[in-house]
Design a protein around this motif. Structure first.
Motif, PDB file in Angstrom:
ATOM      1  N   LEU A  80       0.843  -1.185   0.000  1.00 41.38           N
ATOM      2  CA  LEU A  80       0.000   0.000   0.000  1.00 41.38           C
ATOM      3  C   LEU A  80       0.887   1.246   0.000  1.00 41.38           C
ATOM      4  N   ASN A  81       0.294   2.379  -0.323  1.00 43.09           N
ATOM      5  CA  ASN A  81       1.061   3.617  -0.265  1.00 43.09           C
ATOM      6  C   ASN A  81       0.980   4.227   1.125  1.00 43.09           C
ATOM      7  N   SER A 457     -12.328   0.778   3.733  1.00 39.88           N
ATOM      8  CA  SER A 457     -11.205   1.066   2.830  1.00 39.88           C
ATOM      9  C   SER A 457     -11.403   0.464   1.450  1.00 39.88           C
ATOM     10  N   GLN A 458     -12.588  -0.058   1.171  1.00 36.93           N
ATOM     11  CA  GLN A 458     -12.798  -0.760  -0.090  1.00 36.93           C
ATOM     12  C   GLN A 458     -12.587   0.154  -1.287  1.00 36.93           C
ATOM     13  N   GLY A 459     -13.092   1.378  -1.205  1.00 34.61           N
ATOM     14  CA  GLY A 459     -12.903   2.307  -2.306  1.00 34.61           C
ATOM     15  C   GLY A 459     -11.441   2.632  -2.549  1.00 34.61           C
ATOM     16  N   ASP A 460     -10.689   2.839  -1.496  1.00 34.76           N
ATOM     17  CA  ASP A 460      -9.262   3.124  -1.639  1.00 34.76           C
ATOM     18  C   ASP A 460      -8.512   1.922  -2.214  1.00 34.76           C
ATOM     19  N   GLU A 462      -9.763  -0.445  -4.171  1.00 31.09           N
ATOM     20  CA  GLU A 462     -10.102  -0.590  -5.587  1.00 31.09           C
ATOM     21  C   GLU A 462      -9.382   0.459  -6.430  1.00 31.09           C
ATOM     22  N   ALA A 463      -9.307   1.682  -5.929  1.00 30.05           N
ATOM     23  CA  ALA A 463      -8.589   2.726  -6.664  1.00 30.05           C
ATOM     24  C   ALA A 463      -7.110   2.380  -6.796  1.00 30.05           C
ATOM     25  N   MET A 464      -6.547   1.816  -5.740  1.00 27.22           N
ATOM     26  CA  MET A 464      -5.140   1.431  -5.789  1.00 27.22           C
ATOM     27  C   MET A 464      -4.920   0.281  -6.767  1.00 27.22           C
ATOM     28  N   ASP A 465      -5.842  -0.693  -6.754  1.00 26.26           N
ATOM     29  CA  ASP A 465      -5.729  -1.800  -7.699  1.00 26.26           C
ATOM     30  C   ASP A 465      -5.840  -1.310  -9.137  1.00 26.26           C
ATOM     31  N   ALA A 466      -6.777  -0.375  -9.393  1.00 20.74           N
ATOM     32  CA  ALA A 466      -6.928   0.176 -10.745  1.00 20.74           C
ATOM     33  C   ALA A 466      -5.682   0.942 -11.165  1.00 20.74           C
ATOM     34  N   GLU A 467      -5.106   1.689 -10.227  1.00 21.83           N
ATOM     35  CA  GLU A 467      -3.889   2.440 -10.538  1.00 21.83           C
ATOM     36  C   GLU A 467      -2.725   1.497 -10.859  1.00 21.83           C
ATOM     37  N   ASN A 468      -2.605   0.430 -10.064  1.00 21.56           N
ATOM     38  CA  ASN A 468      -1.530  -0.537 -10.329  1.00 21.56           C
ATOM     39  C   ASN A 468      -1.745  -1.246 -11.664  1.00 21.56           C
ATOM     40  N   LEU A 469      -3.026  -1.549 -11.986  1.00 23.46           N
ATOM     41  CA  LEU A 469      -3.313  -2.204 -13.262  1.00 23.46           C
ATOM     42  C   LEU A 469      -3.015  -1.288 -14.436  1.00 23.46           C
TER      43      LEU A 469
END
Length: 542
Positions: A80-81, A457-460, A462-469
């Motif tokens: 995580l960041n 933290s689900q939204g965060d 998912e946003a992190m997963d999308a950013e990594n993808l």
């Protein structure tokens, strides 16, 4: 549905929950056999041999705690960041504080309603004589918070693996000089000293690993090797725990039998303190079954009973070992495999909760404080009850990782409301039992907090997963473009490659269709010729 299919479903359920059934059988067998063996009056050597398998089982679990915490926290925080890590920590601590406050309030309400304290019970336990033992060790909540800060920031990370800081008061003789008469007299004073005691400073290790993992994750590809290293360690430790867990039926039975056999005057203690035990157990189970599941449903809109059932295995282990930290490896496995909580969240919340979160302890401290007031027929007002609730909550957080923490915390709360502290010795006789119930509350509190924090933290996530993808696809497209735009280099067979280093090949595709070389054919084939030193010239078709 055919009988054959029903039978197959039952056997599938049994195979899936075989370890749970064996552990539950170990608990029942340990209680029954322990009560039966009390009639024979076993000696100390027999009790030692009975407790030996359980001792080895707990030692194996405790062996896994430190490497599991280090590996899981570093790998989790690195995934995580820094901003996300800060949010998770804040949400976790705030929820822990809220649930501890709720447990302390519940304990006060129950002890007022049931009223387990009685002067007759005190006379029966003390034999009609007043206890003159001074159990007040000058502990106070200020020292607890100061020690908490010292343990959060250890001065040596290796020393924190086996020692923790605590404040003690030692009697020292000092010379006091009277300025008027000039006479010196010896006076005994209590001096506050900061010392080390045996025990892992889990809190300091957690803070170090969180900072280390967060900065490691910010390095990107440079730190990927180290992150993979700790992730592999985490996986290996959990596999070891899976093997150790098959010894839990024997270990759990051994621990429970030894505790039942080692208690003196069991019938007398149960008859006089039985109502106090009932008050604590009712509070623990009411919070677990009603309040905790209701909060889980309100926050996540999921079935809380399925989640609770998946945690029965660590519940029974925490009941047997009376240690949230010793149960931590099993809790990790069940949260990841059965409950499906994101490992990035469970790696954060569970180690912090095992150190800081003491829901059951806050409930026990509030019940025990009011119980002592009732035994001494001391009436309390609204202000005293509020002081007990707030002090019990604060002390449960400040006194993390203290051996026999609940009894030490009761001393702090008793001092804050001016109640006799010597009566806390009456609770030692039943602490071995109620400690097991309140430990299950602490363990489940960690698990439910992890699930709720994951939902928040689900939204965060998912946003992190999308950013990594997106970043991964971006790098993948860059590689493909580089491959498409790279010059075509032909092999030099049976020649020395040295000239290629000084005379790079030339790609003759200048669009001149009149050229003999580089001419575009009807089938869209491009013929190119690479100019190299006069040894060998090769032509490649594309």
């Amino acid at each position: 549905m055919s009988p054959v299919r029903v039978t197959d479903m039952r056997w599938t359920w049994v195979r899936k929950n075989l370890l749970l059934l064996l552990t539950f059988s170990g608990v029942i067998f340990g209680v029954a056999l322990g009560l039966a063996l009390r009639a024979t009056g076993p000696d100390s050597t027999t009790i030692l041999l009975i407790s030996y398998p359980g001792e080895l089982f707990i030692r194996m679990l405790k062996l896994m705690i430190l490497p599991l915490i280090i590996a899981s926290l570093i790998a989790g925080s690195a995934s995580l960041n820094a901003k996300m890590n800060g949010r998770i920590v804040v949400r976790t601590i705030l929820y822990f504080m809220a649930t501890s406050l709720l447990n302390a309030l519940l304990g006060v309400l129950l002890v007022i309603a049931i009223h387990p304290g009685s002067p007759l019970a005190k006379q029966a336990l003390t034999g009609g004589t007043s206890s003159s033992t001074n159990t007040s060790s000058n502990v106070n909540i200020l020292d607890g918070f100061l020690d908490l800060g010292r343990n959060i920031f250890p001065e040596n990370i290796f020393q924190a693996s086996f020692q923790q800081v605590h404040t003690v008061y030692d009697e020292q003789v000092v010379m006091h000089r009277n300025n008027i008469t000039g006479v010196e007299t010896e006076i005994t004073e209590l001096v506050r000293l900061v010392k080390y005691r045996a025990g892992t400073n889990t809190l300091g290790i957690i803070v170090f690993c969180l900072v280390f993992g967060t900065l490691l994750g910010s390095l990107g590809k440079k730190g990927a090797v180290v992150v993979d290293f700790f992730s592999i360690i985490d996986t290996v430790i959990l596999k070891i725990v899976t093997g150790v867990m098959w010894l839990s039926p024997l270990g759990v039975a051994s621990v429970i039998m030894s505790k039942i056999l080692s208690v003196e005057n069991l019938s007398t203690v149960m008859s006089n303190l039985g109502l106090f035990i009932v008050t604590v157990v009712v509070g623990v189970l009411f919070y677990q079954w009603i309040i905790q599941n209701l909060l889980y449903f309100l926050f996540t809109r999921r079935n809380p009973f399925t989640f609770y059932f998946n945690l029965l295995e660590p519940w029974m282990t925490s009941f047997a070992t009376a240690s949230t930290a010793a149960t931590l490896p099993i809790t990790f496995r069940c949260m990841n495999d059965k409950c499906g909580v994101d490992p990035r969240i469970s790696r954060f919340v569970l180690p912090i909760g095992a150190t800081v979160n003491m829901d059951g302890t806050a409930l026990f401290v509030s019940v025990g404080t009011v119980f002592i007031a009732q035994m001494n027929e001391i009436s309390l007002g609204i202000g005293e009850y509020a002081t007990i609730i707030i002090t019990a909550t604060a002390a449960s957080v400040a006194s993390a990782s203290v051996p026999s923490a609940a009894l030490v915390l009761i001393l702090i709360v008793l001092t804050s409301v001016n109640l006799p502290s010597e009566d806390v010795t009456l609770l030692f006789a039943i602490d071995w039992l109620v400690d097991r119930f309140r430990t299950t509350n602490n363990m489940l509190g960690d698990c439910y907090t992890a699930a709720i924090v994951e939902f928040w933290s689900q939204g965060d996530l998912e946003a992190m997963d999308a950013e990594n993808l997106a970043e991964s696809n971006y790098h993948h497209n860059d590689v493909e473009k580089a491959a498409d735009l790279a010059p075509l280099v032909t092999r030099q067979l049976d020649t020395d490659p040295e000239p290629l280093l000084h005379n790079p090949p030339l790609l003759l595709t200048n669009g001149d269709t009149s050229m003999n070389n580089g001419k575009v054919a009807n089938n869209s084939e491009i013929r190119v010729e690479v100019e190299v030193p006069p040894k060998v010239t090769n032509t490649t078709k594309i």
